[in-house]
Write a protein that holds these residues in place. Structure first.
Motif, PDB file in Angstrom:
ATOM      1  N   SER A   1      27.053  72.325  65.040  1.00 19.59           N
ATOM      2  CA  SER A   1      28.520  72.246  65.113  1.00 19.59           C
ATOM      3  C   SER A   1      29.171  73.416  65.835  1.00 19.59           C
ATOM      4  O   SER A   1      30.392  73.435  66.005  1.00 19.59           O
ATOM      5  CB  SER A   1      29.152  72.141  63.707  1.00 19.59           C
ATOM      6  N   PHE A   2      28.397  74.425  66.273  1.00 22.00           N
ATOM      7  CA  PHE A   2      29.017  75.564  66.967  1.00 22.00           C
ATOM      8  C   PHE A   2      29.376  75.203  68.410  1.00 22.00           C
ATOM      9  O   PHE A   2      30.464  75.541  68.877  1.00 22.00           O
ATOM     10  CB  PHE A   2      28.076  76.773  66.952  1.00 22.00           C
ATOM     11  N   TYR A   3      28.444  74.530  69.104  1.00 20.51           N
ATOM     12  CA  TYR A   3      28.668  74.201  70.507  1.00 20.51           C
ATOM     13  C   TYR A   3      28.580  72.698  70.692  1.00 20.51           C
ATOM     14  O   TYR A   3      27.577  72.070  70.368  1.00 20.51           O
ATOM     15  CB  TYR A   3      27.637  74.903  71.397  1.00 20.51           C
ATOM     16  N   LYS A   4      29.661  72.131  71.213  1.00 19.02           N
ATOM     17  CA  LYS A   4      29.704  70.691  71.468  1.00 19.02           C
ATOM     18  C   LYS A   4      29.588  70.441  72.971  1.00 19.02           C
ATOM     19  O   LYS A   4      30.371  70.986  73.756  1.00 19.02           O
ATOM     20  CB  LYS A   4      31.013  70.099  70.948  1.00 19.02           C
TER      21      LYS A   4
ATOM     22  N   GLN B   1      15.775  74.668  74.866  1.00 21.57           N
ATOM     23  CA  GLN B   1      16.552  75.847  74.437  1.00 21.57           C
ATOM     24  C   GLN B   1      17.816  75.427  73.671  1.00 21.57           C
ATOM     25  O   GLN B   1      18.120  75.969  72.617  1.00 21.57           O
ATOM     26  CB  GLN B   1      16.948  76.692  75.645  1.00 21.57           C
ATOM     27  N   LEU B   2      18.528  74.455  74.246  1.00 13.60           N
ATOM     28  CA  LEU B   2      19.764  74.028  73.603  1.00 13.60           C
ATOM     29  C   LEU B   2      19.493  73.303  72.293  1.00 13.60           C
ATOM     30  O   LEU B   2      20.214  73.499  71.307  1.00 13.60           O
ATOM     31  CB  LEU B   2      20.560  73.127  74.551  1.00 13.60           C
ATOM     32  N   ASN B   3      18.470  72.499  72.266  1.00 14.54           N
ATOM     33  CA  ASN B   3      18.130  71.798  71.021  1.00 14.54           C
ATOM     34  C   ASN B   3      17.768  72.778  69.905  1.00 14.54           C
ATOM     35  O   ASN B   3      18.146  72.595  68.742  1.00 14.54           O
ATOM     36  CB  ASN B   3      16.971  70.828  71.255  1.00 14.54           C
ATOM     37  N   GLU B   4      17.010  73.811  70.282  1.00 17.94           N
ATOM     38  CA  GLU B   4      16.629  74.829  69.296  1.00 17.94           C
ATOM     39  C   GLU B   4      17.871  75.548  68.760  1.00 17.94           C
ATOM     40  O   GLU B   4      18.003  75.795  67.559  1.00 17.94           O
ATOM     41  CB  GLU B   4      15.678  75.844  69.944  1.00 17.94           C
ATOM     42  N   PHE B   5      18.802  75.867  69.674  1.00 20.20           N
ATOM     43  CA  PHE B   5      20.041  76.529  69.259  1.00 20.20           C
ATOM     44  C   PHE B   5      20.847  75.634  68.326  1.00 20.20           C
ATOM     45  O   PHE B   5      21.317  76.082  67.273  1.00 20.20           O
ATOM     46  CB  PHE B   5      20.881  76.903  70.487  1.00 20.20           C
ATOM     47  N   GLN B   6      21.012  74.389  68.695  1.00 19.88           N
ATOM     48  CA  GLN B   6      21.839  73.492  67.890  1.00 19.88           C
ATOM     49  C   GLN B   6      21.183  73.142  66.559  1.00 19.88           C
ATOM     50  O   GLN B   6      21.872  72.837  65.588  1.00 19.88           O
ATOM     51  CB  GLN B   6      22.165  72.228  68.688  1.00 19.88           C
ATOM     52  N   LYS B   7      19.859  73.196  66.508  1.00 11.90           N
ATOM     53  CA  LYS B   7      19.174  72.978  65.232  1.00 11.90           C
ATOM     54  C   LYS B   7      19.476  74.126  64.266  1.00 11.90           C
ATOM     55  O   LYS B   7      19.691  73.907  63.073  1.00 11.90           O
ATOM     56  CB  LYS B   7      17.661  72.879  65.459  1.00 11.90           C
ATOM     57  N   ASN B   8      19.518  75.345  64.796  1.00 12.98           N
ATOM     58  CA  ASN B   8      19.782  76.517  63.962  1.00 12.98           C
ATOM     59  C   ASN B   8      21.269  76.728  63.691  1.00 12.98           C
ATOM     60  O   ASN B   8      21.645  77.300  62.654  1.00 12.98           O
ATOM     61  CB  ASN B   8      19.211  77.773  64.628  1.00 12.98           C
ATOM     62  N   HIS B   9      22.104  76.272  64.642  1.00 14.70           N
ATOM     63  CA  HIS B   9      23.544  76.508  64.510  1.00 14.70           C
ATOM     64  C   HIS B   9      24.318  75.221  64.820  1.00 14.70           C
ATOM     65  O   HIS B   9      25.007  75.129  65.841  1.00 14.70           O
ATOM     66  CB  HIS B   9      23.991  77.629  65.449  1.00 14.70           C
TER      67      HIS B   9
ATOM     68  N   LEU C   1      26.378  84.012  67.144  1.00 20.13           N
ATOM     69  CA  LEU C   1      26.903  84.567  68.394  1.00 20.13           C
ATOM     70  C   LEU C   1      25.801  85.227  69.212  1.00 20.13           C
ATOM     71  O   LEU C   1      25.770  85.102  70.443  1.00 20.13           O
ATOM     72  CB  LEU C   1      28.015  85.573  68.094  1.00 20.13           C
ATOM     73  N   GLY C   2      24.905  85.929  68.532  1.00 23.91           N
ATOM     74  CA  GLY C   2      23.802  86.576  69.242  1.00 23.91           C
ATOM     75  C   GLY C   2      22.897  85.571  69.924  1.00 23.91           C
ATOM     76  O   GLY C   2      22.495  85.756  71.092  1.00 23.91           O
TER      77      GLY C   2
ATOM     78  N   ALA D   1      32.281  73.006  74.547  1.00 28.65           N
ATOM     79  CA  ALA D   1      33.324  73.781  73.861  1.00 28.65           C
ATOM     80  C   ALA D   1      32.744  74.380  72.583  1.00 28.65           C
ATOM     81  O   ALA D   1      31.826  73.837  71.970  1.00 28.65           O
ATOM     82  CB  ALA D   1      34.513  72.888  73.525  1.00 28.65           C
ATOM     83  N   ILE D   2      33.317  75.504  72.201  1.00 29.60           N
ATOM     84  CA  ILE D   2      32.877  76.222  70.996  1.00 29.60           C
ATOM     85  C   ILE D   2      33.826  75.917  69.840  1.00 29.60           C
ATOM     86  O   ILE D   2      35.048  75.926  70.004  1.00 29.60           O
ATOM     87  CB  ILE D   2      32.843  77.735  71.251  1.00 29.60           C
ATOM     88  N   THR D   3      33.256  75.640  68.706  1.00 32.32           N
ATOM     89  CA  THR D   3      34.040  75.510  67.478  1.00 32.32           C
ATOM     90  C   THR D   3      33.498  76.534  66.480  1.00 32.32           C
ATOM     91  O   THR D   3      32.344  76.438  66.056  1.00 32.32           O
ATOM     92  CB  THR D   3      33.930  74.098  66.875  1.00 32.32           C
TER      93      THR D   3
END
Length: 220
Positions: A107-110, A97-105, A78-79, A128-130
């Protein structure tokens, strides 16, 4: 004849006195045995209650240890999402930025849609957030049952005070967990992040309290 009557009278008095003494001793023994038996039953009930409370404490301890690990992951997710989106499902960010986020988290943001913003390296992402929230199943049955059967009457004050304080903390954590579910359903991720941090802080304190309670439990 008069002397014989006095002898018989003294004999009757001694007999009556011995009967009274026997009756008194019999009643005293009956009272003592009844008290001893009741005390034994109470101690047995107390031991059973403490055993069940101890098991419940250990189960809750394990639940909270697992929950803290899950909370750390969720708070971090969330942070990090707040940094790039300010908790909006539609936001502007670079692909990196988004790739880095999705690599670390994952399935959270689709991503449902993305459009490049003309004149910059940013994209407008819409998605959307899951989110999976693991609910800590804290138990309170053992202590409540012990209260209803008056099994805590034999427990010393310090131990009873410590148990009540421990369970009071558990109730606070449980209420915060219920609130977290509501915030998640409402989509209030800012409030949810604050709530989860509170839960984690209380759970760490609860772990420390559990350790203390287990240490003094043998003196209850």
């Amino acid at each position: 004849m008069g002397r014989l009557k006095r002898i018989i009278s003294r004999t009757n008095a001694k007999y009556l006195l011995s009967e009274v003494i026997l009756i008194f001793v019999g009643i005293s023994l009956a009272i003592w045995f009844n008290n001893w038996n009741e005390s034994r039953k109470t101690n047995t009930t107390k031991d059973i209650a403490l055993s069940k409370i101890y098991i419940e404490i250990n189960n809750n301890y394990a639940e909270i240890e697992n929950s803290i690990q899950h909370l750390d992951t969720l708070i971090k997710t969330l942070g990090d999402f707040k940094k790039i989106s300010d908790f909006n499902t539609a936001f502007e960010a670079s692909v990196e930025q988004l790739n880095e986020f999705q690599k670390n988290h994952p399935s959270f943001y689709k991503i449902n849609d993305s459009k490049k913003i003309i004149g910059s390296n940013l994209y407008k992402f819409d998605g959307a957030i899951t989110m999976y929230f693991e609910i800590t199943n804290l138990r309170f049955i053992a202590l409540e049952t012990a209260k209803s059967t008056n099994a805590l009457g034999k427990i010393n004050y310090d131990c009873l005070y410590n148990l009540e304080d421990l369970y009071s903390q558990k109730y606070r954590v449980s209420r915060l967990i219920n609130r977290a579910v509501e915030l998640m359903q409402e989509g209030d991720f800012e409030g949810l992040l604050r709530n989860l941090k509170q839960i984690r802080q209380l759970q760490v304190q609860l772990i420390q309290h559990y350790e203390k309670t287990k240490y003094i439990f043998s003196d209850c």
